[in-house]
Motif scaffolding. Sequence first.
Motif, short mmCIF file in Angstrom:
data_model
loop_
_atom_site.label_atom_id
_atom_site.label_comp_id
_atom_site.label_asym_id
_atom_site.label_seq_id
_atom_site.Cartn_x
_atom_site.Cartn_y
_atom_site.Cartn_z
N ASN A 78 -5.63 -2.62 -12.71
CA ASN A 78 -6.47 -2.15 -11.61
C ASN A 78 -6.18 -0.69 -11.27
OD1 ASN A 78 -7.35 -4.77 -11.54
ND2 ASN A 78 -6.95 -5.09 -9.37
N GLU A 79 -7.20 -0.01 -10.76
CA GLU A 79 -7.07 1.36 -10.26
C GLU A 79 -6.98 1.27 -8.73
OE1 GLU A 79 -7.22 3.79 -12.51
OE2 GLU A 79 -8.48 3.12 -14.17
N SER A 80 -5.94 1.82 -8.15
CA SER A 80 -5.81 1.76 -6.70
C SER A 80 -6.92 2.56 -6.03
CB SER A 80 -4.44 2.29 -6.25
OG SER A 80 -4.42 3.70 -6.26
N SER A 81 -7.24 2.18 -4.80
CA SER A 81 -8.30 2.87 -4.06
C SER A 81 -7.92 4.33 -3.81
CB SER A 81 -8.57 2.16 -2.74
OG SER A 81 -7.40 2.10 -1.94
N MET A 82 -6.64 4.59 -3.60
CA MET A 82 -6.22 5.97 -3.33
C MET A 82 -6.37 6.83 -4.58
SD MET A 82 -2.73 7.26 -1.43
CE MET A 82 -3.13 6.28 0.02
N ASN A 119 0.82 -1.22 0.00
CA ASN A 119 0.00 0.00 0.00
C ASN A 119 0.85 1.26 0.00
OD1 ASN A 119 -2.43 -1.51 2.24
ND2 ASN A 119 -2.47 -1.41 0.02
N ALA A 120 1.97 1.23 0.73
CA ALA A 120 2.82 2.42 0.87
C ALA A 120 3.56 2.76 -0.42
CB ALA A 120 3.83 2.20 2.00
N VAL A 121 3.68 1.79 -1.32
CA VAL A 121 4.33 2.03 -2.61
C VAL A 121 3.30 2.28 -3.71
CG1 VAL A 121 5.85 1.08 -4.39
CG2 VAL A 121 6.32 0.62 -1.97
N ILE A 122 2.41 1.32 -3.91
CA ILE A 122 1.50 1.38 -5.07
C ILE A 122 0.47 2.50 -4.92
CG2 ILE A 122 -0.28 0.13 -6.35
CD1 ILE A 122 1.27 -2.44 -5.86
N ASN A 123 -0.14 2.63 -3.74
CA ASN A 123 -1.24 3.58 -3.60
C ASN A 123 -0.82 5.04 -3.83
OD1 ASN A 123 -2.74 1.31 -2.97
ND2 ASN A 123 -3.82 2.28 -1.30
N PRO A 124 0.19 5.55 -3.13
CA PRO A 124 0.52 6.97 -3.36
C PRO A 124 1.08 7.24 -4.75
CG PRO A 124 2.06 5.97 -1.79
CD PRO A 124 0.95 5.00 -2.00
N LEU A 125 1.85 6.30 -5.31
CA LEU A 125 2.42 6.54 -6.64
C LEU A 125 1.33 6.56 -7.72
CD1 LEU A 125 5.74 4.46 -6.60
CD2 LEU A 125 5.44 6.94 -6.34
N THR A 126 0.41 5.62 -7.65
CA THR A 126 -0.68 5.62 -8.65
C THR A 126 -1.58 6.83 -8.47
OG1 THR A 126 -1.98 4.17 -7.19
CG2 THR A 126 -0.73 3.11 -8.96
N ALA A 127 -1.75 7.27 -7.22
CA ALA A 127 -2.59 8.44 -6.97
C ALA A 127 -1.92 9.73 -7.43
CB ALA A 127 -2.93 8.52 -5.47
N LEU A 128 -0.63 9.87 -7.15
CA LEU A 128 0.08 11.09 -7.53
C LEU A 128 0.21 11.23 -9.04
CD1 LEU A 128 2.93 11.25 -4.86
CD2 LEU A 128 0.98 12.79 -5.07
N PHE A 129 0.50 10.11 -9.71
CA PHE A 129 0.71 10.17 -11.16
C PHE A 129 -0.54 9.80 -11.95
CE2 PHE A 129 5.00 9.54 -9.37
CZ PHE A 129 5.61 10.66 -9.91
N GLN A 130 -1.62 9.44 -11.23
CA GLN A 130 -2.90 9.09 -11.84
C GLN A 130 -2.73 8.04 -12.94
OE1 GLN A 130 -6.43 10.24 -11.16
NE2 GLN A 130 -5.17 10.16 -9.30
N ALA A 189 12.22 4.12 -9.52
CA ALA A 189 13.22 4.55 -8.53
C ALA A 189 12.55 5.07 -7.27
CB ALA A 189 14.11 5.63 -9.14
N LEU A 190 11.46 5.82 -7.43
CA LEU A 190 10.72 6.30 -6.27
C LEU A 190 10.11 5.12 -5.50
CD1 LEU A 190 8.81 9.34 -7.85
CD2 LEU A 190 10.76 9.44 -6.28
N GLY A 191 9.57 4.16 -6.23
CA GLY A 191 8.96 2.99 -5.61
C GLY A 191 9.96 2.20 -4.78
N LYS A 192 11.15 2.05 -5.28
CA LYS A 192 12.19 1.32 -4.55
C LYS A 192 12.52 2.01 -3.24
CE LYS A 192 14.57 -0.99 -8.39
NZ LYS A 192 15.84 -1.07 -9.16
N GLN A 193 12.60 3.34 -3.27
CA GLN A 193 12.91 4.09 -2.05
C GLN A 193 11.77 4.00 -1.03
OE1 GLN A 193 15.78 5.42 -1.17
NE2 GLN A 193 16.75 4.86 -3.11
N LEU A 194 10.53 4.11 -1.52
CA LEU A 194 9.38 3.97 -0.63
C LEU A 194 9.34 2.58 0.00
CD1 LEU A 194 6.63 5.75 -2.75
CD2 LEU A 194 7.58 6.56 -0.58
N CYS A 195 9.63 1.57 -0.80
CA CYS A 195 9.65 0.20 -0.31
C CYS A 195 10.75 0.01 0.74
CB CYS A 195 9.85 -0.77 -1.47
SG CYS A 195 9.89 -2.51 -1.00
N LYS A 196 11.91 0.56 0.47
CA LYS A 196 13.04 0.45 1.40
C LYS A 196 12.72 1.10 2.73
CE LYS A 196 18.00 1.57 1.72
NZ LYS A 196 19.14 2.20 1.00
N GLU A 197 12.09 2.28 2.70
CA GLU A 197 11.75 2.97 3.94
C GLU A 197 10.69 2.21 4.73
OE1 GLU A 197 12.73 7.59 2.59
OE2 GLU A 197 10.65 6.95 2.91
#
Length: 296
Positions: free
Chosen positions: A241-245, A182-193, A207-215
């Motif tokens: 699929n479209e994420s809920s966020m 959720n911490a990777v897929i939801n905000p990235l799909t929401a921010l970039f639509q 690259a952003l996803g990897k950093q979010l996953c690492k954190e």
Amino acid sequence: MKIGVIGGGAVGLLISSLLADQGHQVTIYVRRQDQKHMINKIGIEFLSSPDIFQVRAMLIDELQQEDFIFICVKYYQIEQILTVLKNSSSTLIFIQNGMGHIDLINKMDFASTIIVGTFEHGALKVNDYSVIHTGKGKLNIALLSGNELVLSSTYKAIDSLSFPVEIEQNWHVMLSEKLVINAVINPLTALFQVKNGEILTNPHVVALGKQLCKEAASVLQLNAEKQWRRVIGIAGNTNENESSMKMDLKNNQLTEIEGISGYLLKHASVDIPYTRFVYQSIKALECYREREDKDG
């Protein structure tokens, strides 16, 4: 069994229809009189098939005693629901994204058994009584507090070919691994639509996803490489699929960012800048949409 489902969103509608299909006596509890009326009049329409499932609809403040109650509301609605449930003796099954709801549940003194779950089915709400089943999956459940025998009896009562259920031994690991996703897929799909799979097609988003996953993995004490492989697999398997966020922002609704990235920020012992950035970005978009809604 007598089963209650709190929440008339996509997940609540889908769970209600799948359990009604098993022959359970299902009551869905909703917030609005209009939705209650339409479900009682028509039933729940399964748009991915010709089926219509007859369930009873009631308002949340009309909550009755049930064998099990699935709580399928968004994180930001949990506090209000907990006050309604505090005296319930029903077995409670919480299905939310993130882990913010755990902090809220643990503040309550429930006498009943508390189960938490992660729901892997895909669902898209079309209107107050119609839902599309966009992807088949399973319900994972684990005991948060209470009687372990109740967990096994719950499993036996609801597990079926159309509604597969799996018991997990450690609720924290189960929810933590889902939280990373959720911490990777939801905000990235929401921010970039974009759809889920599209976060893997742009090297900068990867690259952003990897950093979010690492954190997220660091805060939750999970192996980052293993969790990134899971993110890739799930994003690929749910590529259309479209994420809920993403859908929440599109529909001018609040998101569950507080229970996802907000939970990580609350429990982090060091700075997690990528998570903090997406958290503040989603909150900013919520503010813009709230302003547009008022102006409109």
